[in-house]
Design a protein around this motif. Structure first.
Motif, PDB file in Angstrom:
ATOM      1  N   HIS A 108     -20.454 -21.160 -13.863  1.00 13.43           N
ATOM      2  CA  HIS A 108     -20.404 -22.227 -15.212  1.00 13.43           C
ATOM      3  C   HIS A 108     -21.312 -23.365 -14.811  1.00 13.43           C
ATOM      4  CE1 HIS A 108     -17.903 -24.514 -12.272  1.00 13.43           C
ATOM      5  NE2 HIS A 108     -18.433 -25.592 -12.879  1.00 13.43           N
ATOM      6  N   LYS A 109     -21.851 -23.681 -13.581  1.00 10.24           N
ATOM      7  CA  LYS A 109     -22.669 -24.639 -13.147  1.00 10.24           C
ATOM      8  C   LYS A 109     -24.369 -24.200 -13.519  1.00 10.24           C
ATOM      9  CE  LYS A 109     -20.275 -26.338  -9.194  1.00 10.24           C
ATOM     10  NZ  LYS A 109     -20.296 -26.420  -7.670  1.00 10.24           N
ATOM     11  N   TYR A 110     -24.492 -22.811 -13.758  1.00  9.34           N
ATOM     12  CA  TYR A 110     -25.841 -22.192 -14.093  1.00  9.34           C
ATOM     13  C   TYR A 110     -26.057 -22.037 -15.501  1.00  9.34           C
ATOM     14  CZ  TYR A 110     -25.820 -21.899  -9.068  1.00  9.34           C
ATOM     15  OH  TYR A 110     -25.851 -22.199  -7.334  1.00  9.34           O
ATOM     16  N   ILE A 111     -24.983 -22.193 -16.333  1.00  5.65           N
ATOM     17  CA  ILE A 111     -25.238 -22.015 -17.920  1.00  5.65           C
ATOM     18  C   ILE A 111     -26.509 -22.886 -18.482  1.00  5.65           C
ATOM     19  CG2 ILE A 111     -24.123 -22.321 -19.974  1.00  5.65           C
ATOM     20  CD1 ILE A 111     -21.421 -21.610 -18.743  1.00  5.65           C
ATOM     21  N   LEU A 112     -26.489 -24.045 -18.246  1.00  2.00           N
ATOM     22  CA  LEU A 112     -27.741 -24.960 -18.787  1.00  2.00           C
ATOM     23  C   LEU A 112     -28.993 -24.228 -18.452  1.00  2.00           C
ATOM     24  CD1 LEU A 112     -25.958 -28.469 -18.857  1.00  2.00           C
ATOM     25  CD2 LEU A 112     -26.465 -27.078 -20.832  1.00  2.00           C
ATOM     26  N   HIS A 113     -28.884 -24.071 -16.970  1.00  2.00           N
ATOM     27  CA  HIS A 113     -30.257 -23.325 -16.397  1.00  2.00           C
ATOM     28  C   HIS A 113     -30.708 -22.187 -17.124  1.00  2.00           C
ATOM     29  CE1 HIS A 113     -28.763 -25.953 -13.298  1.00  2.00           C
ATOM     30  NE2 HIS A 113     -29.970 -26.188 -12.595  1.00  2.00           N
ATOM     31  N   CYS A 114     -29.765 -21.340 -17.500  1.00  2.00           N
ATOM     32  CA  CYS A 114     -29.923 -20.142 -18.089  1.00  2.00           C
ATOM     33  C   CYS A 114     -30.571 -20.463 -19.561  1.00  2.00           C
ATOM     34  CB  CYS A 114     -28.801 -19.370 -18.394  1.00  2.00           C
ATOM     35  SG  CYS A 114     -28.228 -18.663 -16.759  1.00  2.00           S
ATOM     36  N   PHE A 115     -30.058 -21.497 -20.289  1.00  2.00           N
ATOM     37  CA  PHE A 115     -30.401 -21.622 -21.644  1.00  2.00           C
ATOM     38  C   PHE A 115     -31.733 -22.327 -21.405  1.00  2.00           C
ATOM     39  CE2 PHE A 115     -25.992 -22.205 -23.013  1.00  2.00           C
ATOM     40  CZ  PHE A 115     -25.903 -20.953 -23.731  1.00  2.00           C
ATOM     41  N   LEU A 116     -32.165 -23.173 -20.448  1.00  2.00           N
ATOM     42  CA  LEU A 116     -33.485 -23.486 -20.444  1.00  2.00           C
ATOM     43  C   LEU A 116     -34.468 -22.411 -20.087  1.00  2.00           C
ATOM     44  CD1 LEU A 116     -35.365 -25.936 -20.071  1.00  2.00           C
ATOM     45  CD2 LEU A 116     -34.883 -26.069 -17.640  1.00  2.00           C
ATOM     46  N   PHE A 117     -34.083 -21.435 -19.395  1.00  2.00           N
ATOM     47  CA  PHE A 117     -35.060 -20.263 -19.153  1.00  2.00           C
ATOM     48  C   PHE A 117     -35.137 -19.538 -20.219  1.00  2.00           C
ATOM     49  CE2 PHE A 117     -35.307 -15.630 -17.979  1.00  2.00           C
ATOM     50  CZ  PHE A 117     -36.306 -15.788 -17.366  1.00  2.00           C
ATOM     51  N   PHE A 118     -34.089 -19.215 -21.213  1.00  2.00           N
ATOM     52  CA  PHE A 118     -34.186 -18.730 -22.522  1.00  2.00           C
ATOM     53  C   PHE A 118     -34.977 -19.149 -23.501  1.00  2.00           C
ATOM     54  CE2 PHE A 118     -29.422 -17.079 -21.829  1.00  2.00           C
ATOM     55  CZ  PHE A 118     -29.735 -16.313 -20.942  1.00  2.00           C
ATOM     56  N   CYS A 119     -34.984 -20.672 -23.691  1.00  2.00           N
ATOM     57  CA  CYS A 119     -35.825 -21.277 -24.313  1.00  2.00           C
ATOM     58  C   CYS A 119     -37.293 -21.239 -24.114  1.00  2.00           C
ATOM     59  CB  CYS A 119     -35.369 -22.930 -24.375  1.00  2.00           C
ATOM     60  SG  CYS A 119     -33.894 -23.168 -25.335  1.00  2.00           S
ATOM     61  N   VAL A 120     -37.630 -21.454 -22.946  1.00  2.00           N
ATOM     62  CA  VAL A 120     -39.021 -21.382 -22.326  1.00  2.00           C
ATOM     63  C   VAL A 120     -39.573 -19.841 -22.728  1.00  2.00           C
ATOM     64  CG1 VAL A 120     -40.719 -21.325 -20.423  1.00  2.00           C
ATOM     65  CG2 VAL A 120     -38.872 -23.165 -20.725  1.00  2.00           C
ATOM     66  N   THR A 121     -38.901 -18.960 -22.119  1.00  2.00           N
ATOM     67  CA  THR A 121     -39.163 -17.450 -22.264  1.00  2.00           C
ATOM     68  C   THR A 121     -39.499 -16.860 -23.793  1.00  2.00           C
ATOM     69  OG1 THR A 121     -37.086 -16.762 -22.208  1.00  2.00           O
ATOM     70  CG2 THR A 121     -38.324 -16.730 -20.169  1.00  2.00           C
ATOM     71  N   ASN A 122     -38.333 -17.351 -24.729  1.00  2.00           N
ATOM     72  CA  ASN A 122     -38.862 -16.874 -25.988  1.00  2.00           C
ATOM     73  C   ASN A 122     -39.847 -17.793 -26.677  1.00  2.00           C
ATOM     74  OD1 ASN A 122     -36.464 -15.014 -27.057  1.00  2.00           O
ATOM     75  ND2 ASN A 122     -35.371 -16.413 -25.443  1.00  2.00           N
ATOM     76  N   ALA A 123     -40.045 -18.983 -26.371  1.00  2.00           N
ATOM     77  CA  ALA A 123     -40.915 -19.971 -27.084  1.00  2.00           C
ATOM     78  C   ALA A 123     -42.445 -19.409 -26.545  1.00  2.00           C
ATOM     79  CB  ALA A 123     -40.993 -21.213 -26.576  1.00  2.00           C
ATOM     80  N   LEU A 124     -42.505 -18.716 -25.510  1.00  2.00           N
ATOM     81  CA  LEU A 124     -43.882 -18.280 -24.987  1.00  2.00           C
ATOM     82  C   LEU A 124     -44.076 -16.722 -25.479  1.00  2.00           C
ATOM     83  CD1 LEU A 124     -43.769 -19.454 -21.306  1.00  2.00           C
ATOM     84  CD2 LEU A 124     -45.304 -20.419 -23.212  1.00  2.00           C
ATOM     85  N   ILE A 125     -43.094 -15.998 -25.622  1.00  2.00           N
ATOM     86  CA  ILE A 125     -43.249 -14.673 -26.023  1.00  2.00           C
ATOM     87  C   ILE A 125     -43.628 -14.724 -27.263  1.00  2.00           C
ATOM     88  CG2 ILE A 125     -41.968 -12.465 -26.593  1.00  2.00           C
ATOM     89  CD1 ILE A 125     -40.347 -12.715 -24.078  1.00  2.00           C
ATOM     90  N   TYR A 126     -43.041 -15.426 -28.309  1.00  2.00           N
ATOM     91  CA  TYR A 126     -43.162 -15.189 -29.916  1.00  2.00           C
ATOM     92  C   TYR A 126     -44.004 -16.278 -30.305  1.00  2.00           C
ATOM     93  CZ  TYR A 126     -38.937 -12.350 -29.448  1.00  2.00           C
ATOM     94  OH  TYR A 126     -38.039 -11.468 -29.311  1.00  2.00           O
TER      95      TYR A 126
END
Length: 319
Positions: free
Chosen positions: A126-144
């Motif tokens: 559970h400590k890495y959930i927010l880290h995952c969401f930050l990674f999701f935001c950055v990768t999707n913002a760059l891809i699209y």
């Protein structure tokens, strides 16, 4: 005779109404649980809350423009508006893929035995959930980000020049450049990785549920009890969510690929695909609300809370 546009408009209207109300209610419920019942808060609630936000963004940016078009509101968005709406739609759709995959993986870790490999990271997951969401935001913002350049508002005199077309916006044909190759490779790799993770975690959960049912079968073999463990019920709900996501996602993708590579631009097929693409954001909150036992314990409605307080005071007086 009722036109097809009116039928599509009514279908999108009910889909958006159900989805937006359901996701909004679910988000409010998670906020109420976090502040009114913090002892009942679960780490997975954070994932589900982000999923509801992604669902609402998908419905707002894809369903609402279709409703506006089908009910006669044409050329409402200019090129800039179409670029923004289409970019948010693609971002929220990609974010929904990531979040659903994370939801499946997190639940697979939660129900894993403590002596297994996944069980060892259960406490820290559970400590890495927010880290995952930050990674999701950055990768999707760059891809699209590439869709901002390629998309524009539809005009009646330039339909044939688009590779992909909907009622609201069109996407110009991709040029044979390194940027285009990177864009296509990024989208393909993104979807492949997260769907693979969903498949692996779902298979892991199914195997765990099968083993558990075999282990406890003899306990209830001579009983009529229908008791179910909360973890098993939550896992079954998530498996159903993942199955619905994959089904509607690939129906939408098949329609999109058909429109993109067909000789004629068939907007009706793309509209059908867009409707199926909105089914998961609309139906997922209903599944989650129906499977969460904590919802019935909340007293956040003013009238209900007042009656609860009155009954409590009457009990004190009678005592």
């Amino acid at each position: 005779m009722i036109s097809s546009e009116l039928i599509f408009g009514v279908a999108f209207f009910f889909q958006c109404a159900i989805g937006i109300v359901g996701n909004s209610l679910l988000l409010v419920l998670y906020v109420c649980i976090a502040f009114k019942k913090p002892q009942e808060k679960k780490p997975i609630d954070l994932i589900l809350a982000h999923l509801t936000v992604a669902n609402m963004a998908t419905l707002f940016t894809r369903g609402i423009p279709e409703i506006m078009f089908c009910f006669g509101m044409r050329n409402v968005l200019n090129d800039l508006g179409c670029k923004v709406v289409f970019y948010i739609y693609r971002f929220s759709r990609g974010f929904s893929v990531c979040t659903t995959s994370l939801l499946s993986m997190f639940q697979a870790i939660i129900i894993s035995p403590n002596n297994s490999v996944w069980g060892r990271i259960k406490v820290k997951a559970h400590k890495y959930i927010l880290h995952c969401f930050l990674f999701f935001c950055v990768t999707n913002a760059l891809i699209y980000i590439r869709v901002i350049e390629l998309s524009e508002a539809i005009k009646n005199d330039n339909i044939s020049r688009y590779k992909y077309i909907s009622h609201i916006f069109g996407v110009r044909p991709l040029n044979e450049t390194k940027a285009t190759a990177a864009f296509l490779f990024g989208m393909t790799l993104h979807d492949f990785i997260y769907h693979l993770l969903m498949a692996l975690s779902s298979t892991h959960m199914v195997l765990l549920l099968y083993r558990h049912s075999k282990q406890v079968q003899h306990i209830y073999s001579n009983s009529n009890s229908t008791r179910s463990f909360p973890e098993i019920k939550a896992t079954q709900t998530i498996l159903l969510l993942v199955s619905c996501f994959v089904l509607f996602y690939w129906i939408n993708n098949c329609c999109t690929l058909y429109v993109a590579y067909s000789v004629e631009n068939k907007v009706e097929v793309e509209t059908i695909g867009a409707f199926f693409g909105g089914c998961y954001p609309a139906l997922s909150p209903l599944l989650l609300i129906g499977s969460d036992n904590r919802i019935g314990k909340l007293h956040f409605i003013p009238g209900k809370e007042k009656r609860h307080h009155k009954d409590f005071m009457n009990g004190l007086v009678n005592y």
